[in-house]
Design a protein around this motif. Structure first.
Motif, mmCIF file in Angstrom:
data_model
loop_
_atom_site.group_PDB
_atom_site.id
_atom_site.type_symbol
_atom_site.label_atom_id
_atom_site.label_comp_id
_atom_site.label_asym_id
_atom_site.label_seq_id
_atom_site.Cartn_x
_atom_site.Cartn_y
_atom_site.Cartn_z
ATOM 1 N N ALA A 143 16.367 3.506 -10.709
ATOM 2 C CA ALA A 143 15.094 2.865 -11.037
ATOM 3 C C ALA A 143 15.167 1.353 -10.826
ATOM 4 N N GLN A 144 16.309 0.754 -11.135
ATOM 5 C CA GLN A 144 16.446 -0.698 -11.005
ATOM 6 C C GLN A 144 16.391 -1.172 -9.554
ATOM 7 N N THR A 166 33.032 3.676 -3.638
ATOM 8 C CA THR A 166 34.407 3.217 -3.531
ATOM 9 C C THR A 166 35.236 3.957 -4.572
ATOM 10 N N ARG A 167 36.486 3.571 -4.720
ATOM 11 C CA ARG A 167 37.393 4.330 -5.590
ATOM 12 C C ARG A 167 36.878 4.478 -7.022
ATOM 13 N N ASP A 168 36.296 3.399 -7.575
ATOM 14 C CA ASP A 168 35.865 3.474 -8.972
ATOM 15 C C ASP A 168 34.434 3.008 -9.192
ATOM 16 N N THR A 169 33.721 2.657 -8.133
ATOM 17 C CA THR A 169 32.377 2.114 -8.291
ATOM 18 C C THR A 169 31.401 2.769 -7.325
ATOM 19 N N LEU A 170 30.226 3.086 -7.846
ATOM 20 C CA LEU A 170 29.104 3.511 -7.017
ATOM 21 C C LEU A 170 28.099 2.364 -7.005
ATOM 22 N N ARG A 171 27.820 1.844 -5.812
ATOM 23 C CA ARG A 171 26.874 0.740 -5.669
ATOM 24 C C ARG A 171 25.592 1.253 -5.042
ATOM 25 N N LEU A 172 24.457 0.814 -5.596
ATOM 26 C CA LEU A 172 23.143 1.147 -5.067
ATOM 27 C C LEU A 172 22.465 -0.140 -4.625
ATOM 28 N N VAL A 173 21.874 -0.123 -3.423
ATOM 29 C CA VAL A 173 21.271 -1.322 -2.839
ATOM 30 C C VAL A 173 19.936 -0.955 -2.211
ATOM 31 N N LEU A 180 15.964 -8.241 -2.917
ATOM 32 C CA LEU A 180 17.149 -7.405 -2.749
ATOM 33 C C LEU A 180 17.694 -7.095 -4.133
ATOM 34 N N ALA A 181 17.945 -5.821 -4.401
ATOM 35 C CA ALA A 181 18.491 -5.413 -5.695
ATOM 36 C C ALA A 181 19.793 -4.656 -5.483
ATOM 37 N N VAL A 182 20.802 -4.986 -6.284
ATOM 38 C CA VAL A 182 22.120 -4.348 -6.205
ATOM 39 C C VAL A 182 22.541 -3.951 -7.611
ATOM 40 N N ARG A 183 22.998 -2.704 -7.775
ATOM 41 C CA ARG A 183 23.486 -2.237 -9.076
ATOM 42 C C ARG A 183 24.799 -1.495 -8.887
ATOM 43 N N ASP A 184 25.807 -1.861 -9.678
ATOM 44 C CA ASP A 184 27.108 -1.203 -9.661
ATOM 45 C C ASP A 184 27.276 -0.388 -10.931
ATOM 46 N N ILE A 185 27.715 0.873 -10.785
ATOM 47 C CA ILE A 185 27.999 1.724 -11.932
ATOM 48 C C ILE A 185 29.315 2.459 -11.694
ATOM 49 N N GLU A 395 26.496 -6.770 -13.031
ATOM 50 C CA GLU A 395 26.458 -5.407 -12.494
ATOM 51 C C GLU A 395 25.095 -5.095 -11.864
ATOM 52 N N TYR A 396 24.064 -5.850 -12.277
ATOM 53 C CA TYR A 396 22.756 -5.746 -11.633
ATOM 54 C C TYR A 396 22.328 -7.140 -11.197
ATOM 55 N N ARG A 397 22.041 -7.252 -9.896
ATOM 56 C CA ARG A 397 21.594 -8.533 -9.338
ATOM 57 C C ARG A 397 20.268 -8.332 -8.622
ATOM 58 N N TYR A 398 19.317 -9.159 -8.966
ATOM 59 C CA TYR A 398 17.972 -9.083 -8.391
ATOM 60 C C TYR A 398 17.708 -10.403 -7.673
#
Length: 406
Positions: A143-144, A166-173, A180-185, A395-398
Protein backbone atom coordinates in the motif's frame (compact mmCIF):
# COMPACT_ATOMS: atom_id res chain seq x y z
CA UNK A 1 -21.05 -32.51 -9.27
CA UNK A 2 -22.92 -32.61 -5.97
CA UNK A 3 -21.81 -31.27 -2.59
CA UNK A 4 -22.71 -29.57 0.67
CA UNK A 5 -20.73 -26.65 2.11
CA UNK A 6 -21.27 -24.09 4.85
CA UNK A 7 -22.76 -20.78 3.74
CA UNK A 8 -19.82 -18.86 5.24
CA UNK A 9 -17.20 -21.01 3.50
CA UNK A 10 -18.91 -20.64 0.13
CA UNK A 11 -19.23 -16.85 0.52
CA UNK A 12 -15.56 -16.54 1.47
CA UNK A 13 -14.38 -18.74 -1.41
CA UNK A 14 -16.50 -16.97 -4.02
CA UNK A 15 -15.54 -13.52 -2.74
CA UNK A 16 -11.84 -14.33 -3.04
CA UNK A 17 -12.03 -15.94 -6.50
CA UNK A 18 -14.11 -13.02 -7.80
CA UNK A 19 -11.05 -10.76 -7.47
CA UNK A 20 -9.81 -12.26 -10.74
CA UNK A 21 -13.02 -11.74 -12.69
CA UNK A 22 -12.48 -9.25 -15.55
CA UNK A 23 -14.57 -6.08 -15.51
CA UNK A 24 -15.51 -6.96 -19.07
CA UNK A 25 -14.27 -9.59 -21.46
CA UNK A 26 -14.74 -10.68 -25.06
CA UNK A 27 -14.29 -14.27 -23.85
CA UNK A 28 -17.59 -15.34 -22.19
CA UNK A 29 -15.94 -18.18 -20.28
CA UNK A 30 -13.73 -15.73 -18.35
CA UNK A 31 -16.80 -14.13 -16.77
CA UNK A 32 -17.44 -17.40 -14.98
CA UNK A 33 -16.13 -18.92 -11.76
CA UNK A 34 -14.89 -22.50 -12.00
CA UNK A 35 -16.17 -24.81 -9.25
CA UNK A 36 -14.16 -28.01 -8.83
CA UNK A 37 -15.35 -30.60 -6.32
CA UNK A 38 -13.02 -33.40 -5.27
CA UNK A 39 -13.04 -36.21 -2.73
CA UNK A 40 -10.31 -37.20 -0.34
CA UNK A 41 -9.95 -39.15 2.87
CA UNK A 42 -11.18 -36.17 4.89
CA UNK A 43 -14.48 -35.84 3.04
CA UNK A 44 -13.80 -33.54 0.14
CA UNK A 45 -12.94 -30.06 -1.07
CA UNK A 46 -14.42 -27.35 -3.24
CA UNK A 47 -12.03 -25.18 -5.24
CA UNK A 48 -13.46 -21.89 -6.55
CA UNK A 49 -11.30 -20.24 -9.23
CA UNK A 50 -11.29 -17.06 -11.31
CA UNK A 51 -8.94 -16.09 -14.14
CA UNK A 52 -8.53 -13.23 -16.61
CA UNK A 53 -5.20 -14.26 -18.25
CA UNK A 54 -3.32 -11.65 -16.19
CA UNK A 55 -4.37 -12.67 -12.68
CA UNK A 56 -5.81 -15.83 -11.17
CA UNK A 57 -7.42 -16.39 -7.77
CA UNK A 58 -8.30 -19.74 -6.20
CA UNK A 59 -9.82 -20.68 -2.85
CA UNK A 60 -9.82 -24.22 -1.47
CA UNK A 61 -12.56 -24.95 1.09
CA UNK A 62 -13.65 -28.08 2.90
CA UNK A 63 -16.93 -29.61 1.72
CA UNK A 64 -18.99 -32.80 1.84
CA UNK A 65 -18.65 -34.02 -1.73
CA UNK A 66 -21.13 -36.65 -2.88
CA UNK A 67 -20.19 -36.47 -6.57
CA UNK A 68 -16.90 -34.97 -7.77
CA UNK A 69 -16.95 -32.79 -10.86
CA UNK A 70 -16.59 -29.34 -12.39
CA UNK A 71 -19.02 -26.56 -13.17
CA UNK A 72 -18.52 -23.12 -14.68
CA UNK A 73 -21.11 -20.60 -13.51
CA UNK A 74 -21.67 -16.85 -14.08
CA UNK A 75 -19.18 -15.30 -11.65
CA UNK A 76 -20.75 -11.96 -10.72
CA UNK A 77 -24.14 -13.55 -10.24
CA UNK A 78 -22.76 -16.27 -7.98
CA UNK A 79 -20.85 -13.67 -5.94
CA UNK A 80 -24.03 -11.62 -5.45
CA UNK A 81 -26.06 -14.67 -4.48
CA UNK A 82 -23.41 -15.98 -2.05
CA UNK A 83 -23.55 -12.68 -0.16
CA UNK A 84 -27.37 -12.68 -0.07
CA UNK A 85 -27.98 -16.25 1.16
CA UNK A 86 -29.92 -16.51 4.44
CA UNK A 87 -28.16 -17.12 7.74
CA UNK A 88 -29.46 -19.24 10.55
CA UNK A 89 -26.89 -22.02 10.27
CA UNK A 90 -28.06 -23.28 6.89
CA UNK A 91 -25.59 -25.15 4.69
CA UNK A 92 -25.51 -24.70 0.93
CA UNK A 93 -26.22 -27.61 -1.41
CA UNK A 94 -24.79 -27.39 -4.93
CA UNK A 95 -25.70 -29.83 -7.68
CA UNK A 96 -24.93 -29.62 -11.38
CA UNK A 97 -27.39 -31.34 -13.67
CA UNK A 98 -27.79 -30.84 -17.39
CA UNK A 99 -27.40 -27.15 -18.28
CA UNK A 100 -28.00 -25.77 -14.77
CA UNK A 101 -26.44 -25.58 -11.33
CA UNK A 102 -28.93 -25.90 -8.49
CA UNK A 103 -28.09 -23.88 -5.37
CA UNK A 104 -30.18 -24.49 -2.25
CA UNK A 105 -29.74 -22.78 1.14
CA UNK A 106 -32.51 -23.37 3.67
CA UNK A 107 -35.78 -22.09 2.16
CA UNK A 108 -33.99 -20.44 -0.81
CA UNK A 109 -33.25 -22.14 -4.12
CA UNK A 110 -31.71 -20.85 -7.36
CA UNK A 111 -30.91 -22.42 -10.71
CA UNK A 112 -27.90 -20.90 -12.50
CA UNK A 113 -27.12 -21.51 -16.17
CA UNK A 114 -23.86 -23.34 -16.75
CA UNK A 115 -21.16 -22.03 -19.08
CA UNK A 116 -19.42 -24.75 -21.16
CA UNK A 117 -16.48 -25.75 -18.98
CA UNK A 118 -14.43 -26.85 -21.99
CA UNK A 119 -14.23 -23.18 -23.04
CA UNK A 120 -12.42 -22.22 -19.83
CA UNK A 121 -8.64 -21.72 -20.19
CA UNK A 122 -6.23 -23.79 -18.18
CA UNK A 123 -5.47 -22.16 -14.84
CA UNK A 124 -1.80 -21.43 -14.10
CA UNK A 125 -0.23 -23.49 -11.33
CA UNK A 126 1.76 -21.86 -8.56
CA UNK A 127 5.46 -21.58 -9.51
CA UNK A 128 8.25 -22.89 -7.21
CA UNK A 129 8.35 -21.35 -3.73
CA UNK A 130 10.72 -18.42 -3.31
CA UNK A 131 10.08 -17.67 0.37
CA UNK A 132 7.54 -16.24 2.81
CA UNK A 133 6.66 -12.92 4.40
CA UNK A 134 4.37 -11.67 7.16
CA UNK A 135 0.98 -10.96 5.60
CA UNK A 136 0.15 -7.75 7.47
CA UNK A 137 3.63 -6.32 6.90
CA UNK A 138 3.50 -7.16 3.20
CA UNK A 139 0.07 -5.57 2.77
CA UNK A 140 1.29 -2.39 4.48
CA UNK A 141 4.41 -2.23 2.30
CA UNK A 142 2.47 -2.75 -0.94
CA UNK A 143 0.00 0.00 0.00
CA UNK A 144 2.85 2.41 0.80
CA UNK A 145 4.49 2.08 -2.62
CA UNK A 146 1.33 1.54 -4.70
CA UNK A 147 0.27 5.10 -3.93
CA UNK A 148 2.86 6.41 -6.41
CA UNK A 149 2.39 3.84 -9.17
CA UNK A 150 1.35 5.41 -12.45
CA UNK A 151 -1.72 4.60 -14.53
CA UNK A 152 -0.33 5.32 -17.99
CA UNK A 153 -0.62 1.95 -19.75
CA UNK A 154 1.64 3.18 -22.59
CA UNK A 155 4.54 3.09 -20.10
CA UNK A 156 4.12 -0.33 -18.42
CA UNK A 157 6.96 0.06 -15.93
CA UNK A 158 5.16 3.03 -14.38
CA UNK A 159 2.12 0.86 -13.61
CA UNK A 160 4.16 -1.75 -11.75
CA UNK A 161 5.73 -2.46 -8.38
CA UNK A 162 9.26 -3.82 -8.49
CA UNK A 163 10.03 -6.57 -5.97
CA UNK A 164 13.70 -7.14 -5.09
CA UNK A 165 14.55 -10.25 -3.06
CA UNK A 166 17.92 -10.33 -1.30
CA UNK A 167 19.14 -12.67 1.42
CA UNK A 168 17.24 -10.99 4.26
CA UNK A 169 15.28 -8.11 2.72
CA UNK A 170 12.35 -7.76 0.36
CA UNK A 171 12.32 -4.32 -1.26
CA UNK A 172 9.29 -2.84 -3.01
CA UNK A 173 9.68 0.11 -5.39
CA UNK A 174 7.25 2.15 -7.52
CA UNK A 175 7.31 5.46 -9.38
CA UNK A 176 5.20 7.69 -11.61
CA UNK A 177 8.23 9.76 -12.75
CA UNK A 178 7.36 12.60 -10.35
CA UNK A 179 7.49 10.54 -7.16
CA UNK A 180 9.33 7.43 -6.01
CA UNK A 181 8.51 5.19 -3.05
CA UNK A 182 10.77 2.49 -1.60
CA UNK A 183 9.93 0.13 1.28
CA UNK A 184 12.18 -2.54 2.81
CA UNK A 185 10.75 -5.40 4.88
CA UNK A 186 12.09 -8.66 6.29
CA UNK A 187 11.27 -11.95 4.60
CA UNK A 188 12.27 -15.61 4.87
CA UNK A 189 13.92 -17.12 1.75
CA UNK A 190 12.83 -20.62 0.81
CA UNK A 191 14.31 -23.23 -1.50
CA UNK A 192 13.48 -21.45 -4.79
CA UNK A 193 15.79 -19.27 -6.92
CA UNK A 194 17.90 -17.16 -4.58
CA UNK A 195 19.97 -14.00 -4.93
CA UNK A 196 23.61 -14.36 -5.90
CA UNK A 197 25.92 -13.07 -3.19
CA UNK A 198 28.96 -12.54 -5.36
CA UNK A 199 31.08 -14.12 -2.66
CA UNK A 200 34.74 -14.18 -3.59
CA UNK A 201 34.15 -12.18 -6.75
CA UNK A 202 34.03 -8.68 -5.30
CA UNK A 203 30.55 -8.24 -6.78
CA UNK A 204 27.72 -6.68 -4.82
CA UNK A 205 24.78 -8.86 -3.95
CA UNK A 206 22.32 -9.04 -6.84
CA UNK A 207 18.64 -9.30 -5.95
CA UNK A 208 16.14 -11.57 -7.63
CA UNK A 209 13.69 -9.11 -9.17
CA UNK A 210 10.14 -9.09 -10.55
CA UNK A 211 7.97 -6.27 -11.87
CA UNK A 212 4.27 -6.83 -11.13
CA UNK A 213 1.14 -4.82 -11.99
CA UNK A 214 0.57 -2.50 -9.03
CA UNK A 215 -3.21 -2.76 -9.19
CA UNK A 216 -3.22 -6.57 -9.09
CA UNK A 217 -0.56 -6.77 -6.37
CA UNK A 218 -2.36 -4.24 -4.20
CA UNK A 219 -5.63 -6.16 -4.50
CA UNK A 220 -3.94 -9.47 -3.71
CA UNK A 221 -1.95 -8.15 -0.75
CA UNK A 222 -4.81 -6.40 1.02
CA UNK A 223 -7.23 -9.29 0.52
CA UNK A 224 -4.99 -12.32 0.96
CA UNK A 225 -4.40 -12.34 4.71
CA UNK A 226 -3.76 -10.11 7.67
CA UNK A 227 -2.58 -12.60 10.23
CA UNK A 228 -0.66 -15.35 8.43
CA UNK A 229 2.57 -15.86 6.56
CA UNK A 230 2.24 -15.41 2.81
CA UNK A 231 4.16 -17.87 0.67
CA UNK A 232 5.64 -16.21 -2.41
CA UNK A 233 6.33 -18.29 -5.51
CA UNK A 234 8.10 -17.24 -8.69
CA UNK A 235 8.84 -18.53 -12.16
CA UNK A 236 12.42 -19.05 -13.36
CA UNK A 237 14.67 -16.83 -15.47
CA UNK A 238 13.41 -18.30 -18.72
CA UNK A 239 9.96 -16.81 -18.17
CA UNK A 240 10.77 -13.37 -16.89
CA UNK A 241 12.15 -13.59 -13.35
CA UNK A 242 15.75 -12.48 -13.18
CA UNK A 243 18.51 -10.85 -11.20
CA UNK A 244 19.12 -7.14 -11.09
CA UNK A 245 22.30 -5.32 -11.94
CA UNK A 246 22.56 -4.11 -8.37
CA UNK A 247 19.80 -2.46 -6.36
CA UNK A 248 19.40 0.30 -8.91
CA UNK A 249 19.50 -1.91 -12.00
CA UNK A 250 16.84 -2.48 -14.57
CA UNK A 251 16.52 -6.08 -13.47
CA UNK A 252 15.42 -9.12 -15.39
CA UNK A 253 11.84 -8.17 -15.94
CA UNK A 254 12.18 -7.45 -19.64
CA UNK A 255 11.59 -9.96 -22.39
CA UNK A 256 8.27 -11.68 -22.87
CA UNK A 257 6.66 -10.82 -19.55
CA UNK A 258 5.38 -14.40 -19.49
CA UNK A 259 6.61 -15.24 -16.00
CA UNK A 260 4.42 -15.59 -12.94
CA UNK A 261 4.59 -14.68 -9.29
CA UNK A 262 2.24 -16.53 -6.98
CA UNK A 263 0.98 -15.86 -3.46
CA UNK A 264 -0.67 -18.29 -1.04
CA UNK A 265 -1.97 -18.19 2.53
CA UNK A 266 -4.51 -20.42 4.22
CA UNK A 267 -6.87 -21.68 1.51
CA UNK A 268 -6.18 -18.72 -0.78
CA UNK A 269 -3.95 -18.69 -3.84
CA UNK A 270 -3.32 -16.02 -6.47
CA UNK A 271 -0.98 -15.52 -9.40
CA UNK A 272 -0.16 -12.48 -11.48
CA UNK A 273 1.93 -12.15 -14.61
CA UNK A 274 5.15 -10.17 -14.75
CA UNK A 275 5.17 -6.95 -16.71
CA UNK A 276 7.32 -7.18 -19.84
CA UNK A 277 9.18 -3.94 -19.15
CA UNK A 278 12.43 -2.70 -17.63
CA UNK A 279 12.45 -0.53 -14.52
CA UNK A 280 14.40 2.68 -14.10
CA UNK A 281 17.75 2.89 -12.30
CA UNK A 282 16.02 4.45 -9.35
CA UNK A 283 18.91 4.53 -6.88
CA UNK A 284 20.61 7.35 -8.77
CA UNK A 285 17.52 9.54 -8.25
CA UNK A 286 18.06 9.70 -4.50
CA UNK A 287 20.48 12.49 -3.50
CA UNK A 288 23.88 11.15 -2.45
CA UNK A 289 23.79 13.57 0.49
CA UNK A 290 21.43 16.14 1.95
CA UNK A 291 21.98 19.77 2.86
CA UNK A 292 19.70 19.39 5.87
CA UNK A 293 16.49 18.00 7.30
CA UNK A 294 13.53 19.07 9.40
CA UNK A 295 11.42 17.08 11.87
CA UNK A 296 7.66 17.73 12.08
CA UNK A 297 4.75 15.96 13.75
CA UNK A 298 3.13 13.98 10.96
CA UNK A 299 -0.60 14.37 11.69
CA UNK A 300 -0.58 18.16 12.24
CA UNK A 301 1.44 18.62 9.04
CA UNK A 302 -0.92 16.35 7.09
CA UNK A 303 -3.94 18.25 8.43
CA UNK A 304 -2.36 21.58 7.52
CA UNK A 305 -1.57 20.49 3.96
CA UNK A 306 -5.13 19.22 3.53
CA UNK A 307 -6.49 22.57 4.76
CA UNK A 308 -4.28 24.56 2.43
CA UNK A 309 -5.27 22.32 -0.47
CA UNK A 310 -8.84 23.58 0.00
CA UNK A 311 -7.88 27.05 -1.26
CA UNK A 312 -5.96 25.75 -4.25
CA UNK A 313 -6.15 22.89 -6.72
CA UNK A 314 -4.90 19.51 -5.45
CA UNK A 315 -2.32 19.52 -8.24
CA UNK A 316 -1.01 23.03 -7.53
CA UNK A 317 1.72 23.81 -5.02
CA UNK A 318 1.62 24.09 -1.29
CA UNK A 319 4.67 25.89 0.08
CA UNK A 320 6.62 24.73 3.13
CA UNK A 321 8.77 27.58 4.47
CA UNK A 322 11.23 26.40 7.13
CA UNK A 323 12.81 28.76 9.64
CA UNK A 324 14.25 28.32 13.11
CA UNK A 325 11.84 26.18 15.14
CA UNK A 326 8.87 26.25 12.81
CA UNK A 327 7.44 25.68 9.34
CA UNK A 328 4.84 27.81 7.59
CA UNK A 329 2.43 25.93 5.33
CA UNK A 330 0.75 28.19 2.79
CA UNK A 331 -1.05 28.07 -0.55
CA UNK A 332 -2.57 30.47 -3.06
CA UNK A 333 -1.35 33.72 -4.59
CA UNK A 334 -2.61 37.26 -5.01
CA UNK A 335 -5.97 37.56 -6.71
CA UNK A 336 -7.17 34.15 -5.47
CA UNK A 337 -7.97 32.40 -2.20
CA UNK A 338 -4.98 32.09 0.11
CA UNK A 339 -4.22 30.25 3.35
CA UNK A 340 -1.42 29.92 5.86
CA UNK A 341 -0.71 27.88 8.99
CA UNK A 342 2.38 27.80 11.21
CA UNK A 343 3.59 24.61 12.89
CA UNK A 344 6.39 23.78 15.26
CA UNK A 345 9.28 22.05 13.49
CA UNK A 346 12.71 20.80 14.41
CA UNK A 347 14.70 23.18 12.20
CA UNK A 348 18.02 24.50 13.59
CA UNK A 349 18.43 28.23 14.10
CA UNK A 350 21.91 28.20 12.55
CA UNK A 351 20.69 26.72 9.24
CA UNK A 352 19.68 28.95 6.33
CA UNK A 353 15.87 29.04 5.90
CA UNK A 354 14.47 27.20 2.89
CA UNK A 355 11.12 27.10 1.10
CA UNK A 356 9.95 24.01 -0.77
CA UNK A 357 6.91 24.10 -3.05
CA UNK A 358 5.25 20.75 -3.67
CA UNK A 359 2.16 19.30 -5.29
CA UNK A 360 -0.45 19.25 -2.52
CA UNK A 361 -1.74 15.81 -3.48
CA UNK A 362 1.76 14.36 -3.48
CA UNK A 363 2.39 15.64 0.05
CA UNK A 364 -0.93 14.23 1.25
CA UNK A 365 -0.14 10.82 -0.26
CA UNK A 366 3.35 10.68 1.24
CA UNK A 367 2.34 11.83 4.71
CA UNK A 368 -0.65 9.46 4.72
CA UNK A 369 1.55 6.49 3.78
CA UNK A 370 3.93 7.04 6.68
CA UNK A 371 2.90 5.20 9.85
CA UNK A 372 4.71 7.26 12.50
CA UNK A 373 4.29 10.17 14.90
CA UNK A 374 7.04 12.35 13.46
CA UNK A 375 8.34 12.66 9.91
CA UNK A 376 11.71 13.87 8.72
CA UNK A 377 11.95 15.90 5.53
CA UNK A 378 15.39 15.62 3.93
CA UNK A 379 16.27 18.28 1.35
CA UNK A 380 19.09 19.64 -0.80
CA UNK A 381 17.85 22.67 -2.77
CA UNK A 382 14.36 24.05 -3.54
CA UNK A 383 14.45 22.45 -7.00
CA UNK A 384 16.08 19.09 -6.24
CA UNK A 385 14.36 15.89 -4.98
CA UNK A 386 13.24 15.88 -1.33
CA UNK A 387 12.60 12.75 0.72
CA UNK A 388 10.11 12.00 3.50
CA UNK A 389 10.87 9.29 6.06
CA UNK A 390 9.83 8.41 9.58
CA UNK A 391 12.07 10.23 12.05
CA UNK A 392 15.35 8.36 12.43
CA UNK A 393 14.25 5.48 10.17
CA UNK A 394 14.57 4.87 6.45
CA UNK A 395 12.80 1.57 5.79
CA UNK A 396 10.23 3.66 3.89
CA UNK A 397 11.38 6.53 1.70
CA UNK A 398 9.01 8.76 -0.23
CA UNK A 399 10.79 10.97 -2.77
CA UNK A 400 9.05 13.84 -4.54
CA UNK A 401 10.13 16.60 -6.89
CA UNK A 402 9.59 20.15 -5.55
CA UNK A 403 7.86 22.54 -7.96
CA UNK A 404 9.40 25.67 -9.38
CA UNK A 405 7.57 28.85 -8.38
CA UNK A 406 7.75 32.43 -9.64
Amino acid sequence: MKLRISREALAEAVSWAAHALPARSTVPALTGLLLTAGQDGGGGTLAVSGFDFEMSARFLAGAEVAEPGEALVPGRLLADLARALPGGGHDVELAASGADLSLRCGPVQFELPLVPVEDYPRLPALPPVLGSVDGALFAEAVAQVAVVAGRDETLPFLTGIRLEFTRDTLRLVATDRYRLAVRDIAWEPGAGPQPATGAGSGRAEEPVVALLPARSLHEIARSLTKGEQITISASGDDTGLGTGTGAGGTGGTGGTGGGLVGFAAGGREATTRLLGADFIRYQSIFPSSYVGSAVIERQPLLDAVKRMALVTDRHRPVRLAFEAGHVSVDAGTGGEARGRQALTAGFPADVEPITLAANAGYLVDGLSALACDEVELHYTTPTRPAVLTARGRDEYRYLFMPLRTG
